[in-house]
Design an enzyme around this catalytic site. Sequence first.
Site, PDB file in Angstrom:
ATOM      1  CE1 TYR A 242      -4.323   1.301   0.129  1.00  0.00           C
ATOM      2  CE2 TYR A 242      -3.244   2.966   1.477  1.00  0.00           C
ATOM      3  CZ  TYR A 242      -4.329   2.550   0.733  1.00  0.00           C
ATOM      4  OH  TYR A 242      -5.399   3.384   0.564  1.00  0.00           O
ATOM      5  CD  GLU A 249      -2.250   5.700  -6.164  1.00  0.00           C
ATOM      6  OE1 GLU A 249      -2.824   6.706  -5.688  1.00  0.00           O
ATOM      7  OE2 GLU A 249      -2.644   4.536  -5.939  1.00  0.00           O
TER       8      GLU A 249
END
EC number: 4.2.1.134
Length: 318
Positions: A242, A249
């Site tokens: 994660y 991103e």
Amino acid sequence: AQGHGAKGDNIYEFQIEFLEPVEPKPVCRVTQRQLNITVQKKESNWWERLTKQEKRPLFLAPDFDRWLDESDAEMELKEKEEEKINKVKIESRVPKDPFKHLKKGYLIMYNLVQFLGFSWIFVNMTVRLFILGKSFYDTFHTIADMMYFCQTLALMEIMNSLIGLVRSPLIPAVMQLFGRNFILFVVLGSLEEMQSKAVVFFIFYFWSIIELFRYPYYMLSCIGIEWKPLTWLRYTAWIPLYPLGGLAEAVCIVQSIPIFSETGKFSLGLPNPLNVTIQFSFLLQIYLIALFLGVFLNFRHLYKQRKQHLGPKKRKMK
């Protein structure tokens, strides 16, 4: 019964005339050290004594670990009756859902389709990179269509939570879905310059690995099956993946900011006399801050879930 004791093989027998009727077939269980015979009363009520004769036979001795006096026995019977009554009341309050099997079938199919989609993405990317020796830079053009399909279909997760099909909280699902679709459709989908970046590979790869464990776990949960290795992976794999996905991103946003500034794409020009233009690249900088805040909130939510499913079980105190 025949048994071997200190005096060799012998035949053992005894007789007990109970105070009241009992079930004709006792339950016998033989262990290495003893023979257990369970005799059930025909009616669950209190006996003044065990046998018809007032004096207890010499070979009988009570097991005080399991002994109940009259008040204890009455309380135990009362608790059992109350438990039965409460169970009937609860079952009568809960309305039977005529669409229960239809809902379960839909959730199984949804999770199966998503699992197959992300499995195709993961396997395709792995084979292309490590076996065929393809580069990072053509990931978007070969994988984007399937990723578009999976992320568009994922909108159903918000709907499932809203209408109560699943018990998962709404806000974490909205945050994750909005973040992914913003990157996929707005940043990567609208800028051809970004589609050939190596960071696209890492974004798609981290996304797909996480879902390889999440969707099978939910699919098996629909039919009441828990596979412990899968449960552990579901609530552990996100710990490295994660943050890495969030970092990928963020790199994608940083690389896109100068391109949006140069092209002016999605920038909003306000009418005169203000004559001010709100640059989309400025909004991306704000989104970058929100991205790390969202990663933190989702990380905390997933950590609570991990403690709930993998933490030590609390014993109920009587």
